[in-house]
Design a protein around this motif. Sequence first.
Motif, short mmCIF file in Angstrom:
data_model
loop_
_atom_site.label_atom_id
_atom_site.label_comp_id
_atom_site.label_asym_id
_atom_site.label_seq_id
_atom_site.Cartn_x
_atom_site.Cartn_y
_atom_site.Cartn_z
N GLY A 56 0.79 -1.23 0.00
CA GLY A 56 0.00 0.00 0.00
C GLY A 56 0.82 1.27 0.00
O GLY A 56 0.30 2.35 -0.35
N LEU A 57 2.10 1.18 0.37
CA LEU A 57 2.91 2.39 0.50
C LEU A 57 3.09 3.16 -0.81
O LEU A 57 3.09 4.39 -0.80
CB LEU A 57 4.28 2.05 1.11
CG LEU A 57 4.27 1.68 2.59
CD1 LEU A 57 5.70 1.46 3.09
CD2 LEU A 57 3.59 2.77 3.43
N PRO A 58 3.28 2.49 -1.97
CA PRO A 58 3.40 3.28 -3.20
C PRO A 58 2.18 4.17 -3.46
O PRO A 58 2.32 5.32 -3.92
CB PRO A 58 3.55 2.21 -4.29
CG PRO A 58 4.15 1.04 -3.58
CD PRO A 58 3.52 1.06 -2.22
N PHE A 59 0.99 3.67 -3.17
CA PHE A 59 -0.21 4.46 -3.38
C PHE A 59 -0.30 5.63 -2.39
O PHE A 59 -0.73 6.73 -2.75
CB PHE A 59 -1.45 3.57 -3.26
CG PHE A 59 -1.44 2.44 -4.25
CD1 PHE A 59 -1.80 2.65 -5.57
CD2 PHE A 59 -1.05 1.16 -3.86
CE1 PHE A 59 -1.79 1.61 -6.50
CE2 PHE A 59 -1.04 0.11 -4.77
CZ PHE A 59 -1.40 0.34 -6.09
N LEU A 60 0.12 5.37 -1.16
CA LEU A 60 0.17 6.45 -0.17
C LEU A 60 1.18 7.51 -0.60
O LEU A 60 0.91 8.72 -0.48
CB LEU A 60 0.55 5.89 1.20
CG LEU A 60 0.74 6.90 2.34
CD1 LEU A 60 -0.55 7.68 2.58
CD2 LEU A 60 1.17 6.18 3.62
N SER A 61 2.31 7.08 -1.12
CA SER A 61 3.33 8.02 -1.59
C SER A 61 2.81 8.87 -2.74
O SER A 61 3.07 10.07 -2.81
CB SER A 61 4.58 7.25 -2.01
OG SER A 61 5.59 8.11 -2.47
N ILE A 62 2.09 8.24 -3.66
CA ILE A 62 1.50 8.99 -4.79
C ILE A 62 0.59 10.10 -4.27
O ILE A 62 0.64 11.25 -4.75
CB ILE A 62 0.72 8.03 -5.72
CG1 ILE A 62 1.68 7.08 -6.44
CG2 ILE A 62 -0.11 8.82 -6.73
CD1 ILE A 62 0.99 5.98 -7.20
N LEU A 63 -0.24 9.78 -3.29
CA LEU A 63 -1.15 10.77 -2.71
C LEU A 63 -0.39 11.88 -2.01
O LEU A 63 -0.69 13.07 -2.19
CB LEU A 63 -2.11 10.08 -1.73
CG LEU A 63 -3.05 11.01 -0.94
CD1 LEU A 63 -3.95 11.78 -1.88
CD2 LEU A 63 -3.87 10.20 0.06
N LEU A 64 0.60 11.53 -1.21
CA LEU A 64 1.37 12.54 -0.48
C LEU A 64 2.16 13.42 -1.45
O LEU A 64 2.36 14.61 -1.18
CB LEU A 64 2.30 11.87 0.52
CG LEU A 64 1.60 11.20 1.71
CD1 LEU A 64 2.61 10.49 2.61
CD2 LEU A 64 0.81 12.23 2.52
N CYS A 65 2.61 12.85 -2.56
CA CYS A 65 3.30 13.67 -3.57
C CYS A 65 2.36 14.75 -4.12
O CYS A 65 2.77 15.90 -4.34
CB CYS A 65 3.80 12.79 -4.72
SG CYS A 65 5.27 11.83 -4.34
N PHE A 66 1.09 14.38 -4.33
CA PHE A 66 0.11 15.36 -4.79
C PHE A 66 -0.03 16.50 -3.79
O PHE A 66 -0.10 17.68 -4.16
CB PHE A 66 -1.24 14.67 -5.01
CG PHE A 66 -2.35 15.61 -5.35
CD1 PHE A 66 -2.45 16.17 -6.60
CD2 PHE A 66 -3.30 15.96 -4.38
CE1 PHE A 66 -3.48 17.06 -6.91
CE2 PHE A 66 -4.32 16.84 -4.67
CZ PHE A 66 -4.42 17.39 -5.94
N LEU A 67 -0.03 16.16 -2.49
CA LEU A 67 -0.13 17.19 -1.46
C LEU A 67 1.12 18.07 -1.42
O LEU A 67 1.03 19.28 -1.20
CB LEU A 67 -0.36 16.53 -0.10
CG LEU A 67 -1.67 15.73 0.05
CD1 LEU A 67 -1.75 15.09 1.42
CD2 LEU A 67 -2.88 16.63 -0.21
N VAL A 68 2.29 17.45 -1.66
CA VAL A 68 3.53 18.24 -1.69
C VAL A 68 3.50 19.23 -2.84
O VAL A 68 3.92 20.39 -2.70
CB VAL A 68 4.75 17.31 -1.81
CG1 VAL A 68 6.02 18.11 -2.12
CG2 VAL A 68 4.96 16.52 -0.52
N ILE A 69 2.98 18.81 -3.98
CA ILE A 69 2.86 19.72 -5.12
C ILE A 69 2.01 20.93 -4.75
O ILE A 69 2.31 22.07 -5.13
CB ILE A 69 2.27 18.98 -6.33
CG1 ILE A 69 3.27 17.96 -6.86
CG2 ILE A 69 1.88 19.97 -7.44
CD1 ILE A 69 2.73 17.06 -7.96
N ARG A 70 0.94 20.69 -3.96
CA ARG A 70 0.05 21.78 -3.56
C ARG A 70 0.73 22.76 -2.59
O ARG A 70 0.24 23.87 -2.40
CB ARG A 70 -1.21 21.21 -2.90
CG ARG A 70 -2.05 20.33 -3.82
CD ARG A 70 -2.59 21.13 -5.01
NE ARG A 70 -3.50 22.18 -4.57
CZ ARG A 70 -4.80 22.04 -4.42
NH1 ARG A 70 -5.37 20.85 -4.68
NH2 ARG A 70 -5.55 23.04 -4.03
#
Length: 344
Positions: free
Chosen positions: A7-21
Amino acid sequence: MTPVLLGLPFLSILLCFLVIRLGVKDAPDGGRKTQKAPVPTAGGIAIFATLALGLFLTGDLPNLPGNGLPALLLFVLSSVIIGLFDDTVGLNPKLKLVLLALVSLLAAIYGPRLGHFHLPFGPGEGYGLPVWLSAAGVALWLFVMANATNFMDGANGLAMGSAMLMFVAFAILLSWPTIQDPGAGVEMAMSHITAMAAAATLGFLVWNLSGRLFAGDTGSLGVGALLGAAGLVVACRLTVWEPVVLTLPFLVDVFMTLLWRARVGRNLFDAHRDHAYQLFIRAGWSHRHVAMLWAGMTLVCGAGLLGLGPLWGAQVIFVLLALGIGLWTWQRVTLGRKLAADGC
């Protein structure tokens, strides 16, 4: 462990989106930074936030063993913080190096001690190291790995893609079932950490390969520090050569480029585009193809080491090092000279 890891890759994808914001961006400078417009950066925040959450979800975080591991993790955290400051407010390059040298030395003093040094064909028990020499060698290794990863983070997917493969190899080496020793708790903990770091980095690459998010110094220094820390634990368990073999795709390019720049009288502290991977990009290679080339070299190093097994596999360093230096030199005297003649 396995469900969390998946599950960690999917969590990382989501957190990357938040970092972009968050809006932290890396602007082109007409030199080393060749992107056409500002790009969101500090993606390392997502990588290490994912890693921390993974350690919490698996129960590893509150149960981490002692024996120097906390000092190594503090070193990694300090490197992430130094990188974050550089990404957000900017740090003088020399001050950044001083801070990294300081935290590397502290980690070497309080972290795991490398008690023996083995020659690839030397005696099996190796040569005992005095404490001061062990601390100096460990500090140098940690400092080099943090900076080498930072230097190699100039093409989308290159540094983080290769580092992901290195994390996988470190996780395998640290959980190798045929080797039993008293420090197994530290090694298994680091094996879990590197496995989760590989998963977190995989999620980041979804954004990074397309150039939509950079790791920034937050990511490159933090990931490099973790590679150095994992390499130290491997060296304490096996020999110093296993981590060197796995990280050769970074080390050869970094050291050969520094030696070349010193020989031609260029300032070693100036930002530049003289690394082997940068020559390919200057010649028109896509970032993706360059990243794939370095990933391939990393796979060759990992396959050579793991295929022959610990201790024996380290002896492939002679072949791999000669091959790496030879390829670097060949590129420099062919492509490098052509680019110089063309003014590129």
